[in-house]
Motif scaffolding. Structure first.
Motif, mmCIF file in Angstrom:
data_model
loop_
_atom_site.group_PDB
_atom_site.id
_atom_site.type_symbol
_atom_site.label_atom_id
_atom_site.label_comp_id
_atom_site.label_asym_id
_atom_site.label_seq_id
_atom_site.Cartn_x
_atom_site.Cartn_y
_atom_site.Cartn_z
ATOM 1 N N GLY A 1 0.811 -1.200 0.000
ATOM 2 C CA GLY A 1 0.000 0.000 0.000
ATOM 3 C C GLY A 1 0.849 1.256 0.000
ATOM 4 N N VAL A 2 0.489 2.220 -0.821
ATOM 5 C CA VAL A 2 1.196 3.505 -0.905
ATOM 6 C C VAL A 2 0.154 4.615 -0.972
ATOM 7 N N THR A 3 0.623 5.848 -0.884
ATOM 8 C CA THR A 3 -0.250 7.016 -0.951
ATOM 9 C C THR A 3 0.148 7.884 -2.135
ATOM 10 N N VAL A 4 -0.820 8.325 -2.929
ATOM 11 C CA VAL A 4 -0.542 9.251 -4.028
ATOM 12 C C VAL A 4 -0.119 10.589 -3.428
ATOM 13 N N LEU A 5 0.973 11.137 -3.928
ATOM 14 C CA LEU A 5 1.549 12.350 -3.361
ATOM 15 C C LEU A 5 1.250 13.581 -4.217
ATOM 16 N N GLU A 6 1.397 14.751 -3.602
ATOM 17 C CA GLU A 6 1.207 16.014 -4.307
ATOM 18 C C GLU A 6 2.223 16.153 -5.437
ATOM 19 N N ASP A 7 1.787 16.753 -6.549
ATOM 20 C CA ASP A 7 2.710 16.977 -7.665
ATOM 21 C C ASP A 7 3.911 17.817 -7.229
ATOM 22 N N ALA A 8 3.669 18.788 -6.334
ATOM 23 C CA ALA A 8 4.769 19.648 -5.872
ATOM 24 C C ALA A 8 5.834 18.829 -5.151
ATOM 25 N N THR A 9 5.402 17.828 -4.384
ATOM 26 C CA THR A 9 6.339 16.949 -3.689
ATOM 27 C C THR A 9 7.161 16.157 -4.695
ATOM 28 N N CYS A 10 6.514 15.687 -5.733
ATOM 29 C CA CYS A 10 7.191 14.893 -6.763
ATOM 30 C C CYS A 10 8.182 15.753 -7.547
ATOM 31 N N ARG A 11 7.820 16.993 -7.838
ATOM 32 C CA ARG A 11 8.732 17.892 -8.563
ATOM 33 C C ARG A 11 9.967 18.197 -7.732
ATOM 34 N N ARG A 12 9.790 18.381 -6.416
ATOM 35 C CA ARG A 12 10.951 18.633 -5.566
ATOM 36 C C ARG A 12 11.879 17.426 -5.535
ATOM 37 N N ALA A 13 11.294 16.243 -5.549
ATOM 38 C CA ALA A 13 12.107 15.026 -5.520
ATOM 39 C C ALA A 13 12.860 14.817 -6.827
ATOM 40 N N TYR A 14 12.213 15.197 -7.943
ATOM 41 C CA TYR A 14 12.802 14.942 -9.265
ATOM 42 C C TYR A 14 12.716 16.187 -10.149
ATOM 43 N N PRO A 15 13.533 17.223 -9.844
ATOM 44 C CA PRO A 15 13.487 18.458 -10.633
ATOM 45 C C PRO A 15 14.132 18.323 -12.005
ATOM 46 N N GLY A 16 14.883 17.250 -12.196
ATOM 47 C CA GLY A 16 15.564 17.031 -13.472
ATOM 48 C C GLY A 16 17.007 16.617 -13.249
ATOM 49 N N SER A 17 17.339 15.392 -13.640
ATOM 50 C CA SER A 17 18.703 14.882 -13.491
ATOM 51 C C SER A 17 18.863 13.702 -14.429
ATOM 52 N N SER A 18 19.946 12.949 -14.265
ATOM 53 C CA SER A 18 20.159 11.773 -15.108
ATOM 54 C C SER A 18 19.119 10.692 -14.844
ATOM 55 N N VAL A 19 18.427 10.765 -13.693
ATOM 56 C CA VAL A 19 17.393 9.785 -13.379
ATOM 57 C C VAL A 19 16.131 10.053 -14.190
ATOM 58 N N GLY A 20 15.773 11.319 -14.337
ATOM 59 C CA GLY A 20 14.559 11.700 -15.038
ATOM 60 C C GLY A 20 14.022 12.998 -14.489
ATOM 61 N N ARG A 21 12.910 13.468 -15.035
ATOM 62 C CA ARG A 21 12.286 14.706 -14.568
ATOM 63 C C ARG A 21 10.789 14.482 -14.417
ATOM 64 N N TYR A 22 10.257 14.844 -13.264
ATOM 65 C CA TYR A 22 8.835 14.651 -13.002
ATOM 66 C C TYR A 22 8.001 15.631 -13.820
ATOM 67 N N GLN A 23 7.033 15.084 -14.554
ATOM 68 C CA GLN A 23 6.113 15.882 -15.358
ATOM 69 C C GLN A 23 4.692 15.410 -15.064
ATOM 70 N N ALA A 24 3.924 16.265 -14.409
ATOM 71 C CA ALA A 24 2.612 15.873 -13.915
ATOM 72 C C ALA A 24 1.621 15.516 -15.011
ATOM 73 N N ASP A 25 1.840 15.998 -16.242
ATOM 74 C CA ASP A 25 0.873 15.699 -17.290
ATOM 75 C C ASP A 25 0.904 14.234 -17.699
ATOM 76 N N THR A 26 2.031 13.548 -17.520
ATOM 77 C CA THR A 26 2.094 12.128 -17.884
ATOM 78 C C THR A 26 2.535 11.243 -16.729
ATOM 79 N N MET A 27 2.724 11.818 -15.538
ATOM 80 C CA MET A 27 3.239 11.060 -14.408
ATOM 81 C C MET A 27 2.462 11.380 -13.133
ATOM 82 N N LEU A 28 2.516 10.447 -12.184
ATOM 83 C CA LEU A 28 2.122 10.715 -10.801
ATOM 84 C C LEU A 28 3.109 9.949 -9.928
ATOM 85 N N CYS A 29 3.236 10.335 -8.684
ATOM 86 C CA CYS A 29 4.160 9.610 -7.819
ATOM 87 C C CYS A 29 3.447 9.189 -6.543
ATOM 88 N N ALA A 30 3.959 8.139 -5.937
ATOM 89 C CA ALA A 30 3.319 7.567 -4.755
ATOM 90 C C ALA A 30 4.359 6.882 -3.892
#
Length: 271
Positions: free
Chosen positions: A191-220
């Motif tokens: 079980g996980v919880t869907v998180l705020e887009d702002a939280t996801c953007r802070r976690a993944y602002p853009g790097s070699s791992v990837g960049r969070y984009q709310a239009d095609t992604m969600l994080c949990a």
């Protein structure tokens, strides 16, 4: 790693591809992504829409050749992550994997006594998929034979309550249960919880791992960490209130408090 193939970035993905090639010359465990961290056993009888993708030719036969997950959304239609059918994961072009199968109705991948393996007739990969940012990470598999209608999971509509921040969800897979290469042969969920887009953007602002984009992604995940998908879980379903809201896609590490799992937002990119 974590795209649940690129979970630890591009360098980790390349290393993973090399490891995945090992089963071609030995019975090493298959691992195309991550297995559920912090979870518990789940049954396919209760969750018949959870399937595994397998190729014994590419990943050996110890775990039915499993290398990614998927979800049944139509009697002949399975959704998975686009990166799961990429040459970097398969170790060769998709056209050179004739034994690609969707494994349904099987809790334990070590046994063929239960479930069925269905050939894939056609693969569609999202033309908007970006392997650098991980945006649009979705592919559709058309099966050669239909699965039971009872195994179909409905997809949440865009903006539905199921995908809103704070919603409780569960992720399913046969991937790494520790983040250290301990792969499960039995289906698990957490079980996980869907998180705020702002939280996801802070976690993944853009790097070699990837960049969070709310239009095609969600994080949990869990703000405390410890609950997540991992290597080998890619393409598996994130489910909330009986609806499909995401596909395991990518992240940094597995179960880290500051690095939640990122999922393809199915309602926005499903074909």
């Amino acid at each position: 790693m974590r795209r649940r193939w690129n979970r630890s970035g591009r360098a980790g993905l390349v290393a993973a591809a090399a490891v995945l090639a090992a089963p071609l010359c030995g019975p090493a465990p298959a691992a195309a992504d991550s297995v559920v961290v912090g979870g518990s056993p789940a049954g396919v009888d209760e969750h018949p829409w959870v399937v595994a993708l397998g190729s014994r030719d590419r990943f050996g036969g110890e775990r039915s050749g499993q290398f990614c997950g998927g979800v049944v959304v139509g009697e002949r239609t399975v959704l998975t992550a686009a990166h799961c059918v990429d040459e970097e994961v398969l170790g060769t072009a998709l056209s050179r994997v004739p034994d690609l199968r969707v494994i349904s109705g099987r809790d334990d991948l070590r046994s063929t006594a239960k479930g069925r393996e269905t050939a894939v007739r056609e693969v569609w990969v999202n033309p908007e998929y970006d392997s650098v940012t991980n945006a649009g990470d979705i592919a559709r598999l058309t099966l050669a034979e239909p699965l039971p209608a009872s195994s179909v999971l409905p997809v949440a509509r865009p903006g539905a309550a199921e995908e809103k921040a704070g919603s409780k969800a569960a992720v399913f897979g046969w991937g790494d249960t520790t983040g250290n290469g301990t792969y499960s042969s039995r289906l698990r969920s957490v079980g996980v919880t869907v998180l705020e887009d702002a939280t996801c953007r802070r976690a993944y602002p853009g790097s070699s791992v990837g960049r969070y984009q709310a239009d095609t992604m969600l994080c949990a995940g869990d703000p405390r960490g410890g609950r997540d998908a991992c290597q080998g879980d890619s393409g598996g379903p994130l489910v909330s209130r009986g609806k499909l809201i995401g596909l395991v896609s990518w992240g940094s590490g597995c179960g880290r408090a500051s690095s939640p799992g990122v999922y393809t937002r199915v309602s926005e990119v499903a074909p």
